[in-house]
Design a protein around this motif. Structure first.
Motif, PDB file in Angstrom:
ATOM      1  N   ASP A  60      -8.877  -7.471  -7.050  1.00  0.00           N
ATOM      2  CA  ASP A  60      -9.214  -6.056  -6.946  1.00  0.00           C
ATOM      3  C   ASP A  60      -8.914  -5.566  -5.528  1.00  0.00           C
ATOM      4  N   VAL A  61      -8.964  -4.250  -5.377  1.00  0.00           N
ATOM      5  CA  VAL A  61      -8.682  -3.624  -4.087  1.00  0.00           C
ATOM      6  C   VAL A  61      -9.920  -2.864  -3.673  1.00  0.00           C
TER       7      VAL A  61
ATOM      8  N   PRO B 250     -11.659 -11.671   0.127  1.00  0.00           N
ATOM      9  CA  PRO B 250     -10.510 -10.934   0.677  1.00  0.00           C
ATOM     10  C   PRO B 250      -9.367 -11.890   1.036  1.00  0.00           C
ATOM     11  N   VAL B 251      -8.166 -11.589   0.532  1.00  0.00           N
ATOM     12  CA  VAL B 251      -7.002 -12.403   0.880  1.00  0.00           C
ATOM     13  C   VAL B 251      -6.073 -11.643   1.826  1.00  0.00           C
ATOM     14  N   PHE B 252      -5.994 -10.339   1.634  1.00  0.00           N
ATOM     15  CA  PHE B 252      -5.226  -9.506   2.566  1.00  0.00           C
ATOM     16  C   PHE B 252      -6.173  -8.426   3.064  1.00  0.00           C
ATOM     17  N   GLU B 253      -6.252  -8.293   4.404  1.00  0.00           N
ATOM     18  CA  GLU B 253      -7.224  -7.349   4.936  1.00  0.00           C
ATOM     19  C   GLU B 253      -6.574  -6.214   5.725  1.00  0.00           C
ATOM     20  N   ASP B 254      -7.233  -5.072   5.646  1.00  0.00           N
ATOM     21  CA  ASP B 254      -6.866  -3.908   6.448  1.00  0.00           C
ATOM     22  C   ASP B 254      -5.403  -3.489   6.242  1.00  0.00           C
ATOM     23  N   LEU B 255      -4.995  -3.436   5.002  1.00  0.00           N
ATOM     24  CA  LEU B 255      -3.630  -3.040   4.663  1.00  0.00           C
ATOM     25  C   LEU B 255      -3.539  -1.518   4.613  1.00  0.00           C
TER      26      LEU B 255
ATOM     27  N   HIS C 165       0.858  -1.177   0.000  1.00  0.00           N
ATOM     28  CA  HIS C 165       0.000   0.000   0.000  1.00  0.00           C
ATOM     29  C   HIS C 165       0.898   1.232   0.000  1.00  0.00           C
ATOM     30  N   THR C 166       1.007   1.849  -1.161  1.00  0.00           N
ATOM     31  CA  THR C 166       1.842   3.048  -1.270  1.00  0.00           C
ATOM     32  C   THR C 166       1.033   4.170  -1.918  1.00  0.00           C
ATOM     33  N   ALA C 167      -0.231   4.213  -1.585  1.00  0.00           N
ATOM     34  CA  ALA C 167      -1.115   5.221  -2.183  1.00  0.00           C
ATOM     35  C   ALA C 167      -1.704   6.135  -1.110  1.00  0.00           C
ATOM     36  N   ALA C 168      -2.076   7.330  -1.546  1.00  0.00           N
ATOM     37  CA  ALA C 168      -2.762   8.252  -0.640  1.00  0.00           C
ATOM     38  C   ALA C 168      -4.207   7.806  -0.560  1.00  0.00           C
ATOM     39  N   ALA C 169      -4.421   6.810   0.297  1.00  0.00           N
ATOM     40  CA  ALA C 169      -5.751   6.205   0.417  1.00  0.00           C
ATOM     41  C   ALA C 169      -5.853   5.559   1.790  1.00  0.00           C
ATOM     42  N   PRO C 170      -7.098   5.371   2.264  1.00  0.00           N
ATOM     43  CA  PRO C 170      -7.259   4.713   3.577  1.00  0.00           C
ATOM     44  C   PRO C 170      -6.939   3.223   3.499  1.00  0.00           C
ATOM     45  N   ALA C 171      -7.166   2.523   4.604  1.00  0.00           N
ATOM     46  CA  ALA C 171      -6.896   1.084   4.665  1.00  0.00           C
ATOM     47  C   ALA C 171      -7.724   0.352   3.616  1.00  0.00           C
ATOM     48  N   VAL C 172      -7.129  -0.703   3.047  1.00  0.00           N
ATOM     49  CA  VAL C 172      -7.828  -1.452   1.987  1.00  0.00           C
ATOM     50  C   VAL C 172      -7.768  -2.953   2.258  1.00  0.00           C
ATOM     51  N   ASP C 173      -8.667  -3.675   1.570  1.00  0.00           N
ATOM     52  CA  ASP C 173      -8.579  -5.127   1.496  1.00  0.00           C
ATOM     53  C   ASP C 173      -8.226  -5.480   0.053  1.00  0.00           C
ATOM     54  N   VAL C 174      -7.447  -6.538  -0.095  1.00  0.00           N
ATOM     55  CA  VAL C 174      -7.149  -7.039  -1.433  1.00  0.00           C
ATOM     56  C   VAL C 174      -7.941  -8.321  -1.615  1.00  0.00           C
ATOM     57  N   ARG C 175      -8.684  -8.392  -2.720  1.00  0.00           N
ATOM     58  CA  ARG C 175      -9.512  -9.570  -2.945  1.00  0.00           C
ATOM     59  C   ARG C 175      -9.032 -10.341  -4.177  1.00  0.00           C
ATOM     60  N   ALA C 176      -9.137 -11.650  -4.094  1.00  0.00           N
ATOM     61  CA  ALA C 176      -8.852 -12.496  -5.249  1.00  0.00           C
ATOM     62  C   ALA C 176     -10.119 -13.294  -5.515  1.00  0.00           C
ATOM     63  N   GLY C 177     -10.633 -13.179  -6.731  1.00  0.00           N
ATOM     64  CA  GLY C 177     -11.884 -13.861  -7.063  1.00  0.00           C
ATOM     65  C   GLY C 177     -13.012 -13.450  -6.133  1.00  0.00           C
ATOM     66  N   GLY C 178     -12.989 -12.212  -5.634  1.00  0.00           N
ATOM     67  CA  GLY C 178     -14.069 -11.701  -4.794  1.00  0.00           C
ATOM     68  C   GLY C 178     -13.898 -11.977  -3.308  1.00  0.00           C
TER      69      GLY C 178
END
Lengths: 219, 276
Positions: free
Chosen positions: B180-181, B157-162, B142-155
Protein backbone atom coordinates in the motif's frame (compact mmCIF):
# COMPACT_ATOMS: atom_id res chain seq x y z
CA UNK A 1 69.04 -67.63 -21.60
CA UNK A 2 70.32 -66.32 -18.28
CA UNK A 3 68.30 -66.00 -15.08
CA UNK A 4 68.79 -62.28 -15.33
CA UNK A 5 67.24 -62.28 -18.79
CA UNK A 6 64.27 -64.38 -17.69
CA UNK A 7 63.59 -61.92 -14.85
CA UNK A 8 63.67 -59.04 -17.30
CA UNK A 9 61.28 -60.81 -19.64
CA UNK A 10 58.84 -61.50 -16.79
CA UNK A 11 58.94 -57.84 -15.80
CA UNK A 12 58.24 -56.80 -19.39
CA UNK A 13 55.32 -59.23 -19.64
CA UNK A 14 53.82 -58.04 -16.33
CA UNK A 15 54.20 -54.43 -17.49
CA UNK A 16 52.42 -55.14 -20.77
CA UNK A 17 49.64 -56.95 -18.91
CA UNK A 18 49.17 -54.08 -16.45
CA UNK A 19 48.98 -51.50 -19.23
CA UNK A 20 46.56 -53.64 -21.23
CA UNK A 21 44.19 -53.93 -18.24
CA UNK A 22 44.49 -50.20 -17.60
CA UNK A 23 43.66 -49.39 -21.21
CA UNK A 24 40.64 -51.71 -21.21
CA UNK A 25 39.34 -50.14 -17.99
CA UNK A 26 39.85 -46.63 -19.32
CA UNK A 27 37.94 -47.45 -22.50
CA UNK A 28 35.16 -49.17 -20.55
CA UNK A 29 34.59 -46.22 -18.25
CA UNK A 30 34.17 -43.65 -20.97
CA UNK A 31 30.67 -42.15 -20.73
CA UNK A 32 28.23 -42.74 -23.55
CA UNK A 33 28.59 -40.21 -26.32
CA UNK A 34 26.28 -37.22 -26.45
CA UNK A 35 23.32 -37.60 -28.77
CA UNK A 36 21.08 -34.95 -30.28
CA UNK A 37 23.17 -31.96 -29.20
CA UNK A 38 22.26 -30.08 -32.38
CA UNK A 39 18.55 -30.78 -31.96
CA UNK A 40 18.69 -29.51 -28.39
CA UNK A 41 20.46 -26.33 -29.46
CA UNK A 42 17.96 -25.80 -32.26
CA UNK A 43 15.03 -25.96 -29.84
CA UNK A 44 16.49 -23.13 -27.82
CA UNK A 45 16.65 -20.62 -30.65
CA UNK A 46 13.86 -18.16 -30.05
CA UNK A 47 11.01 -18.49 -32.48
CA UNK A 48 11.09 -15.31 -34.57
CA UNK A 49 7.89 -13.43 -33.91
CA UNK A 50 5.62 -13.72 -36.91
CA UNK A 51 4.20 -10.36 -35.90
CA UNK A 52 7.36 -8.58 -36.95
CA UNK A 53 5.95 -7.09 -40.08
CA UNK A 54 2.17 -7.38 -39.63
CA UNK A 55 -0.33 -5.78 -37.31
CA UNK A 56 -2.22 -2.56 -37.66
CA UNK A 57 -1.63 -0.86 -34.33
CA UNK A 58 0.39 -0.35 -31.20
CA UNK A 59 -0.50 -2.94 -28.53
CA UNK A 60 -2.42 -1.38 -25.65
CA UNK A 61 -3.00 -3.09 -22.33
CA UNK A 62 -4.96 -2.03 -19.31
CA UNK A 63 -2.39 -1.25 -16.67
CA UNK A 64 -3.79 -3.61 -14.06
CA UNK A 65 -1.62 -4.97 -11.32
CA UNK A 66 -0.13 -8.28 -12.41
CA UNK A 67 -2.09 -11.23 -11.10
CA UNK A 68 -0.67 -14.67 -10.42
CA UNK A 69 -0.51 -16.53 -13.72
CA UNK A 70 -2.07 -19.98 -13.88
CA UNK A 71 0.77 -22.46 -14.09
CA UNK A 72 0.32 -26.21 -14.47
CA UNK A 73 2.88 -27.70 -12.11
CA UNK A 74 4.32 -31.05 -13.06
CA UNK A 75 3.63 -33.37 -10.10
CA UNK A 76 4.71 -36.83 -11.32
CA UNK A 77 7.24 -38.12 -13.81
CA UNK A 78 7.37 -41.62 -15.29
CA UNK A 79 10.21 -42.84 -17.50
CA UNK A 80 9.56 -46.54 -18.26
CA UNK A 81 12.89 -47.07 -20.06
CA UNK A 82 14.86 -46.52 -16.84
CA UNK A 83 12.17 -47.49 -14.28
CA UNK A 84 11.57 -43.99 -12.99
CA UNK A 85 8.35 -43.11 -11.20
CA UNK A 86 8.97 -40.05 -9.10
CA UNK A 87 7.10 -37.34 -7.27
CA UNK A 88 7.95 -33.83 -8.40
CA UNK A 89 8.30 -30.94 -5.95
CA UNK A 90 8.12 -27.30 -6.99
CA UNK A 91 11.49 -25.83 -6.04
CA UNK A 92 13.45 -22.62 -6.47
CA UNK A 93 16.86 -21.34 -5.58
CA UNK A 94 19.05 -22.15 -2.60
CA UNK A 95 19.63 -18.70 -1.12
CA UNK A 96 23.05 -19.57 0.25
CA UNK A 97 24.52 -21.04 -2.91
CA UNK A 98 22.32 -19.42 -5.60
CA UNK A 99 21.98 -22.91 -7.06
CA UNK A 100 19.01 -25.03 -8.08
CA UNK A 101 17.31 -26.37 -4.95
CA UNK A 102 17.24 -30.08 -5.80
CA UNK A 103 14.95 -31.87 -3.28
CA UNK A 104 17.05 -33.40 -0.45
CA UNK A 105 15.24 -36.75 -0.70
CA UNK A 106 16.89 -38.61 -3.58
CA UNK A 107 13.61 -40.34 -4.45
CA UNK A 108 12.02 -37.01 -5.30
CA UNK A 109 12.82 -34.64 -8.10
CA UNK A 110 12.39 -30.90 -8.41
CA UNK A 111 10.66 -28.70 -10.95
CA UNK A 112 12.10 -25.17 -11.33
CA UNK A 113 9.01 -23.20 -10.38
CA UNK A 114 10.28 -19.90 -11.78
CA UNK A 115 10.39 -21.30 -15.30
CA UNK A 116 7.54 -22.49 -17.52
CA UNK A 117 4.95 -25.04 -16.38
CA UNK A 118 3.47 -27.86 -18.43
CA UNK A 119 0.94 -25.52 -20.05
CA UNK A 120 3.61 -23.30 -21.59
CA UNK A 121 3.83 -22.99 -25.36
CA UNK A 122 7.43 -21.80 -25.19
CA UNK A 123 10.54 -22.32 -23.13
CA UNK A 124 12.26 -25.02 -21.14
CA UNK A 125 10.49 -26.84 -18.27
CA UNK A 126 13.36 -27.88 -16.01
CA UNK A 127 13.26 -30.92 -13.71
CA UNK A 128 16.38 -31.94 -11.78
CA UNK A 129 17.03 -34.90 -9.52
CA UNK A 130 19.84 -36.63 -7.68
CA UNK A 131 21.90 -39.27 -9.37
CA UNK A 132 22.79 -40.54 -5.91
CA UNK A 133 23.70 -39.41 -2.43
CA UNK A 134 26.35 -40.51 0.05
CA UNK A 135 23.71 -41.10 2.75
CA UNK A 136 20.72 -42.32 0.74
CA UNK A 137 22.30 -44.28 -2.12
CA UNK A 138 20.94 -44.25 -5.65
CA UNK A 139 18.66 -41.40 -6.63
CA UNK A 140 15.66 -41.15 -8.94
CA UNK A 141 17.86 -40.04 -11.84
CA UNK A 142 20.60 -42.65 -11.29
CA UNK A 143 20.05 -44.11 -14.75
CA UNK A 144 19.25 -40.85 -16.56
CA UNK A 145 22.42 -41.19 -18.64
CA UNK A 146 21.03 -44.40 -20.15
CA UNK A 147 18.19 -42.55 -21.90
CA UNK A 148 18.39 -42.44 -25.64
CA UNK A 149 16.68 -40.66 -28.50
CA UNK A 150 13.11 -41.90 -28.94
CA UNK A 151 12.59 -42.97 -25.32
CA UNK A 152 9.32 -41.67 -23.95
CA UNK A 153 8.38 -40.13 -20.66
CA UNK A 154 5.14 -38.97 -19.09
CA UNK A 155 4.77 -35.86 -16.98
CA UNK A 156 1.52 -35.50 -15.08
CA UNK A 157 0.41 -31.99 -14.20
CA UNK A 158 -1.42 -30.49 -11.22
CA UNK A 159 -4.45 -30.47 -13.54
CA UNK A 160 -4.38 -34.29 -13.54
CA UNK A 161 -3.52 -34.42 -17.22
CA UNK A 162 -0.69 -36.70 -18.38
CA UNK A 163 1.55 -35.32 -21.11
CA UNK A 164 3.86 -37.45 -23.24
CA UNK A 165 7.36 -36.39 -24.18
CA UNK A 166 9.97 -37.95 -26.46
CA UNK A 167 13.70 -37.77 -25.80
CA UNK A 168 15.61 -35.93 -28.52
CA UNK A 169 18.98 -35.37 -26.88
CA UNK A 170 21.29 -36.53 -24.09
CA UNK A 171 24.35 -34.41 -23.37
CA UNK A 172 27.11 -34.34 -20.78
CA UNK A 173 28.79 -31.08 -19.82
CA UNK A 174 31.51 -30.10 -17.43
CA UNK A 175 29.63 -28.10 -14.77
CA UNK A 176 31.86 -25.12 -15.45
CA UNK A 177 30.91 -25.09 -19.13
CA UNK A 178 27.23 -26.08 -19.23
CA UNK A 179 25.15 -23.46 -21.12
CA UNK A 180 22.58 -23.08 -18.34
CA UNK A 181 20.93 -20.07 -19.97
CA UNK A 182 19.84 -22.31 -22.80
CA UNK A 183 18.33 -24.89 -20.45
CA UNK A 184 16.64 -22.30 -18.26
CA UNK A 185 15.35 -20.29 -21.24
CA UNK A 186 11.77 -19.08 -21.22
CA UNK A 187 11.63 -18.81 -24.98
CA UNK A 188 12.24 -21.14 -27.86
CA UNK A 189 10.23 -24.29 -28.57
CA UNK A 190 8.40 -25.94 -25.65
CA UNK A 191 10.58 -28.66 -24.17
CA UNK A 192 11.28 -30.65 -21.05
CA UNK A 193 14.83 -30.57 -19.68
CA UNK A 194 15.98 -33.21 -17.17
CA UNK A 195 19.23 -32.59 -15.31
CA UNK A 196 21.34 -34.68 -12.95
CA UNK A 197 25.01 -35.18 -12.14
CA UNK A 198 27.49 -37.46 -13.84
CA UNK A 199 30.99 -37.90 -15.13
CA UNK A 200 34.05 -38.50 -12.97
CA UNK A 201 33.49 -38.26 -9.22
CA UNK A 202 35.85 -36.28 -7.01
CA UNK A 203 35.76 -38.33 -3.80
CA UNK A 204 37.49 -35.60 -1.77
CA UNK A 205 35.10 -32.81 -2.74
CA UNK A 206 32.15 -35.27 -2.90
CA UNK A 207 31.23 -33.81 -6.27
CA UNK A 208 30.66 -35.00 -9.78
CA UNK A 209 32.47 -33.08 -12.48
CA UNK A 210 29.63 -33.04 -15.00
CA UNK A 211 25.93 -32.54 -15.52
CA UNK A 212 23.87 -34.95 -17.61
CA UNK A 213 21.14 -33.13 -19.54
CA UNK A 214 18.28 -34.90 -21.30
CA UNK A 215 16.04 -32.86 -23.61
CA UNK A 216 12.56 -34.07 -24.57
CA UNK A 217 9.83 -32.55 -26.71
CA UNK A 218 6.05 -33.07 -26.64
CA UNK A 219 5.41 -36.44 -28.29
CA UNK B 1 4.17 -4.73 -36.34
CA UNK B 2 4.33 -1.21 -34.99
CA UNK B 3 6.76 -0.32 -37.72
CA UNK B 4 4.51 -1.27 -40.57
CA UNK B 5 1.89 0.82 -38.88
CA UNK B 6 4.29 3.69 -38.97
CA UNK B 7 5.09 3.07 -42.58
CA UNK B 8 1.42 3.02 -43.40
CA UNK B 9 0.67 6.27 -41.64
CA UNK B 10 3.89 7.78 -42.92
CA UNK B 11 2.52 7.49 -46.43
CA UNK B 12 0.03 10.17 -45.39
CA UNK B 13 2.46 13.08 -45.37
CA UNK B 14 5.84 14.13 -46.64
CA UNK B 15 6.95 15.31 -43.21
CA UNK B 16 6.01 12.05 -41.64
CA UNK B 17 7.68 10.12 -44.43
CA UNK B 18 10.89 12.00 -43.71
CA UNK B 19 10.60 11.49 -40.00
CA UNK B 20 10.20 7.76 -40.29
CA UNK B 21 12.56 7.09 -43.17
CA UNK B 22 15.00 5.85 -40.58
CA UNK B 23 12.40 3.54 -39.10
CA UNK B 24 11.78 2.11 -42.55
CA UNK B 25 15.46 1.35 -42.88
CA UNK B 26 15.38 -0.23 -39.46
CA UNK B 27 12.93 -2.90 -40.56
CA UNK B 28 15.58 -4.28 -42.90
CA UNK B 29 17.99 -4.76 -40.00
CA UNK B 30 15.93 -5.78 -36.98
CA UNK B 31 18.97 -6.13 -34.75
CA UNK B 32 19.93 -2.48 -35.14
CA UNK B 33 21.41 -1.47 -31.82
CA UNK B 34 20.36 2.16 -31.65
CA UNK B 35 16.61 1.55 -31.39
CA UNK B 36 14.84 1.88 -28.11
CA UNK B 37 11.71 0.28 -26.76
CA UNK B 38 9.25 2.98 -25.81
CA UNK B 39 6.03 2.51 -23.86
CA UNK B 40 3.41 5.13 -23.11
CA UNK B 41 1.54 5.23 -19.80
CA UNK B 42 -1.65 7.21 -19.30
CA UNK B 43 -2.01 8.54 -15.78
CA UNK B 44 -4.26 11.59 -16.18
CA UNK B 45 -7.70 10.82 -14.74
CA UNK B 46 -10.90 11.18 -16.76
CA UNK B 47 -9.10 12.30 -19.91
CA UNK B 48 -8.94 9.90 -22.87
CA UNK B 49 -6.60 11.22 -25.55
CA UNK B 50 -5.22 10.69 -29.03
CA UNK B 51 -1.44 10.48 -29.03
CA UNK B 52 0.55 12.03 -31.87
CA UNK B 53 4.20 11.18 -32.46
CA UNK B 54 5.95 13.54 -34.88
CA UNK B 55 2.61 14.82 -36.06
CA UNK B 56 1.08 11.44 -36.82
CA UNK B 57 -1.65 9.85 -34.76
CA UNK B 58 -0.11 6.81 -33.08
CA UNK B 59 -2.71 6.00 -30.42
CA UNK B 60 -6.41 6.49 -30.86
CA UNK B 61 -8.64 7.13 -27.86
CA UNK B 62 -5.95 6.14 -25.37
CA UNK B 63 -7.62 5.72 -21.99
CA UNK B 64 -6.47 6.65 -18.50
CA UNK B 65 -4.88 3.67 -16.81
CA UNK B 66 -3.77 2.09 -20.08
CA UNK B 67 -0.23 1.23 -21.16
CA UNK B 68 0.74 1.23 -24.84
CA UNK B 69 3.76 -0.31 -26.47
CA UNK B 70 6.47 -1.08 -26.54
CA UNK B 71 7.21 0.70 -29.80
CA UNK B 72 10.61 0.27 -31.39
CA UNK B 73 11.85 3.81 -31.99
CA UNK B 74 15.15 4.78 -33.46
CA UNK B 75 17.41 7.04 -31.45
CA UNK B 76 16.48 10.67 -32.03
CA UNK B 77 14.20 13.55 -31.08
CA UNK B 78 10.45 13.12 -31.17
CA UNK B 79 7.54 15.52 -30.89
CA UNK B 80 4.76 14.12 -28.76
CA UNK B 81 1.30 15.69 -28.56
CA UNK B 82 -1.90 14.67 -26.76
CA UNK B 83 -5.31 15.84 -27.99
CA UNK B 84 -8.84 15.16 -26.90
CA UNK B 85 -10.07 12.22 -29.01
CA UNK B 86 -10.83 13.34 -32.55
CA UNK B 87 -9.54 16.88 -32.14
CA UNK B 88 -6.83 18.23 -34.46
CA UNK B 89 -3.23 18.31 -33.32
CA UNK B 90 -3.39 22.12 -33.37
CA UNK B 91 -5.54 22.05 -30.25
CA UNK B 92 -3.30 19.69 -28.28
CA UNK B 93 -3.91 19.69 -24.55
CA UNK B 94 -0.33 18.65 -23.85
CA UNK B 95 2.77 18.55 -26.00
CA UNK B 96 6.50 18.00 -25.77
CA UNK B 97 8.75 18.93 -28.69
CA UNK B 98 12.11 17.30 -29.31
CA UNK B 99 11.79 14.67 -26.63
CA UNK B 100 15.12 12.86 -26.81
CA UNK B 101 14.96 9.10 -27.22
CA UNK B 102 18.43 7.66 -26.59
CA UNK B 103 19.59 4.56 -28.41
CA UNK B 104 19.34 1.07 -26.99
CA UNK B 105 17.21 2.01 -24.01
CA UNK B 106 13.89 0.92 -22.58
CA UNK B 107 11.79 3.98 -21.85
CA UNK B 108 8.35 4.69 -20.45
CA UNK B 109 6.76 8.01 -21.23
CA UNK B 110 4.15 8.88 -18.63
CA UNK B 111 1.39 11.41 -19.20
CA UNK B 112 0.39 12.36 -15.68
CA UNK B 113 -0.35 15.11 -13.18
CA UNK B 114 2.42 16.96 -11.43
CA UNK B 115 2.33 17.49 -7.67
CA UNK B 116 0.18 20.59 -8.18
CA UNK B 117 -2.31 18.80 -10.43
CA UNK B 118 -1.15 20.13 -13.83
CA UNK B 119 -0.85 17.62 -16.72
CA UNK B 120 2.70 16.89 -17.84
CA UNK B 121 4.82 14.33 -19.66
CA UNK B 122 7.74 12.63 -17.91
CA UNK B 123 10.07 10.12 -19.55
CA UNK B 124 11.50 7.37 -17.35
CA UNK B 125 14.37 5.07 -18.29
CA UNK B 126 13.48 1.53 -17.23
CA UNK B 127 16.10 -0.61 -15.50
CA UNK B 128 16.08 -3.76 -17.62
CA UNK B 129 19.29 -5.26 -16.27
CA UNK B 130 19.02 -8.94 -15.31
CA UNK B 131 17.72 -9.83 -11.87
CA UNK B 132 19.23 -12.71 -9.89
CA UNK B 133 17.55 -16.10 -10.07
CA UNK B 134 14.55 -16.13 -7.74
CA UNK B 135 14.21 -12.35 -7.72
CA UNK B 136 11.86 -9.79 -9.20
CA UNK B 137 12.30 -6.04 -9.62
CA UNK B 138 9.78 -3.62 -8.18
CA UNK B 139 9.81 -0.03 -9.42
CA UNK B 140 7.40 2.53 -8.00
CA UNK B 141 6.87 5.90 -9.68
CA UNK B 142 5.14 8.84 -8.08
CA UNK B 143 3.16 10.43 -10.88
CA UNK B 144 0.17 11.66 -8.92
CA UNK B 145 -1.00 15.03 -7.69
CA UNK B 146 -0.17 14.13 -4.12
CA UNK B 147 2.45 14.91 -1.47
CA UNK B 148 5.43 12.70 -0.63
CA UNK B 149 4.53 9.07 0.10
CA UNK B 150 5.96 5.88 1.55
CA UNK B 151 5.39 2.55 -0.14
CA UNK B 152 4.83 -0.33 2.25
CA UNK B 153 5.01 -4.06 1.70
CA UNK B 154 3.32 -6.19 4.33
CA UNK B 155 2.97 -3.04 6.48
CA UNK B 156 6.70 -2.23 6.45
CA UNK B 157 7.90 0.83 4.52
CA UNK B 158 10.18 -0.28 1.67
CA UNK B 159 10.45 3.00 -0.21
CA UNK B 160 10.25 6.20 1.79
CA UNK B 161 9.57 9.84 1.05
CA UNK B 162 8.96 9.37 -2.67
CA UNK B 163 7.93 12.55 -4.46
CA UNK B 164 6.47 13.45 -7.87
CA UNK B 165 7.93 12.76 -10.50
CA UNK B 166 10.51 10.35 -9.06
CA UNK B 167 10.92 6.61 -8.79
CA UNK B 168 12.19 4.11 -6.22
CA UNK B 169 13.20 0.56 -7.02
CA UNK B 170 14.59 -2.63 -5.59
CA UNK B 171 15.08 -6.31 -6.41
CA UNK B 172 13.01 -8.46 -4.07
CA UNK B 173 12.12 -12.13 -3.67
CA UNK B 174 9.66 -13.15 -6.35
CA UNK B 175 6.14 -13.89 -5.16
CA UNK B 176 3.10 -12.22 -3.69
CA UNK B 177 3.29 -9.12 -1.56
CA UNK B 178 0.56 -6.96 -0.07
CA UNK B 179 1.46 -3.37 -0.77
CA UNK B 180 0.00 0.00 0.00
CA UNK B 181 0.94 3.66 -0.28
CA UNK B 182 0.78 5.97 2.73
CA UNK B 183 1.45 9.66 3.18
CA UNK B 184 5.16 9.93 4.03
CA UNK B 185 5.92 9.26 7.67
CA UNK B 186 2.30 8.43 8.54
CA UNK B 187 -0.07 5.47 8.59
CA UNK B 188 -2.61 7.31 6.47
CA UNK B 189 -3.28 5.02 3.54
CA UNK B 190 -3.52 6.89 0.24
CA UNK B 191 -3.67 3.92 -2.16
CA UNK B 192 -4.39 0.26 -1.59
CA UNK B 193 -3.68 -2.13 -0.08
CA UNK B 194 -3.34 -4.33 -3.15
CA UNK B 195 -1.92 -7.80 -3.79
CA UNK B 196 1.09 -7.65 -6.06
CA UNK B 197 2.27 -10.76 -7.85
CA UNK B 198 5.93 -10.11 -8.56
CA UNK B 199 6.86 -12.76 -11.10
CA UNK B 200 10.42 -14.00 -11.07
CA UNK B 201 12.64 -12.51 -13.73
CA UNK B 202 10.37 -9.54 -14.43
CA UNK B 203 10.23 -5.88 -13.58
CA UNK B 204 6.89 -4.63 -12.31
CA UNK B 205 6.54 -0.87 -12.60
CA UNK B 206 3.74 0.62 -10.55
CA UNK B 207 2.69 4.23 -11.21
CA UNK B 208 0.74 6.12 -8.59
CA UNK B 209 -1.61 8.29 -10.63
CA UNK B 210 -4.50 10.69 -10.21
CA UNK B 211 -5.09 13.38 -7.67
CA UNK B 212 -5.38 13.25 -3.89
CA UNK B 213 -7.58 16.33 -3.87
CA UNK B 214 -9.83 14.98 -6.60
CA UNK B 215 -9.97 11.60 -4.83
CA UNK B 216 -8.84 9.89 -8.03
CA UNK B 217 -5.67 8.28 -6.72
CA UNK B 218 -5.07 4.93 -8.38
CA UNK B 219 -2.29 2.78 -9.78
CA UNK B 220 -1.22 1.73 -13.26
CA UNK B 221 1.15 -1.19 -13.69
CA UNK B 222 3.55 -2.08 -16.47
CA UNK B 223 5.47 -5.35 -16.59
CA UNK B 224 8.74 -6.03 -18.41
CA UNK B 225 9.62 -9.70 -18.84
CA UNK B 226 12.78 -11.56 -19.81
CA UNK B 227 15.08 -10.24 -17.09
CA UNK B 228 15.66 -13.67 -15.50
CA UNK B 229 19.01 -15.27 -14.74
CA UNK B 230 19.84 -18.96 -14.55
CA UNK B 231 20.66 -20.68 -11.25
CA UNK B 232 24.38 -20.85 -10.46
CA UNK B 233 24.38 -24.60 -11.00
CA UNK B 234 22.52 -27.86 -10.53
CA UNK B 235 24.19 -29.90 -7.74
CA UNK B 236 22.52 -33.30 -7.86
CA UNK B 237 24.70 -36.02 -6.43
CA UNK B 238 27.40 -36.62 -3.81
CA UNK B 239 27.44 -40.42 -3.61
CA UNK B 240 29.92 -41.26 -6.34
CA UNK B 241 28.21 -44.50 -7.37
CA UNK B 242 27.60 -43.19 -10.87
CA UNK B 243 31.12 -41.87 -11.36
CA UNK B 244 32.64 -42.45 -14.77
CA UNK B 245 36.25 -42.12 -15.80
CA UNK B 246 39.14 -43.73 -13.94
CA UNK B 247 40.04 -44.01 -10.27
CA UNK B 248 43.27 -43.70 -8.30
CA UNK B 249 43.99 -47.44 -8.63
CA UNK B 250 44.02 -47.01 -12.39
CA UNK B 251 46.89 -44.57 -12.13
CA UNK B 252 48.71 -46.99 -9.77
CA UNK B 253 48.27 -49.86 -12.21
CA UNK B 254 49.42 -47.79 -15.18
CA UNK B 255 52.41 -46.50 -13.19
CA UNK B 256 53.40 -50.07 -12.16
CA UNK B 257 53.08 -51.24 -15.76
CA UNK B 258 55.35 -48.48 -17.03
CA UNK B 259 57.92 -49.15 -14.27
CA UNK B 260 57.95 -52.91 -15.01
CA UNK B 261 58.46 -52.26 -18.72
CA UNK B 262 61.28 -49.80 -18.04
CA UNK B 263 62.93 -52.01 -15.42
CA UNK B 264 62.72 -55.14 -17.59
CA UNK B 265 64.02 -53.26 -20.61
CA UNK B 266 66.99 -51.88 -18.70
CA UNK B 267 67.90 -55.31 -17.30
CA UNK B 268 67.66 -56.82 -20.73
CA UNK B 269 69.90 -54.14 -22.22
CA UNK B 270 72.50 -54.33 -19.44
CA UNK B 271 72.47 -58.17 -19.68
CA UNK B 272 73.31 -57.96 -23.39
CA UNK B 273 76.11 -55.45 -22.88
CA UNK B 274 77.39 -57.62 -20.03
CA UNK B 275 77.80 -60.63 -22.39
CA UNK B 276 79.95 -58.73 -24.90
Amino acid sequence: MTVRNRGALAALAAGVAALTVATLVACGSQPAEDVGADEAAQLATATPSAAGTEGPSVPVTTGELPAGAETVKPVRLAIPAIDVKATINAVGINKRTNEFEVPPSVDEIGWYRYGPGLEADAGSIVIAGHVDSAQQGKGAFFRLRELDQGDTLTATGSDGKAREYRVVAREEYDKTKIPLDRYFARDGKPRLTLITCGGPFDAKARKYRDNIVVTAVPA
Amino acid sequence: MQLSYFRRVAAGGAVAALAFAGVGAFTATPAYAATSKVSVVHGIPDTPVDVYVNGEKTLDNFKPGDVAGPLNLEEGDYDIALTKPGEPIGSAILKVDNAAVPGGANISIAAHLDAAGQPKITPFVNDVSKVDAGKARLIVRHTAAAPAVDVRAGGTPVFEDLTNPNEAKGDVDAGNVKADVVLAGTDTVAIGPADLNLKEGTATIVYAIGSAEGKTLDVVAQTITGLHSSPGGVPSGDGGQAGTGVNTWWYALTGAGVLLLLGGGVRMATARTGRK
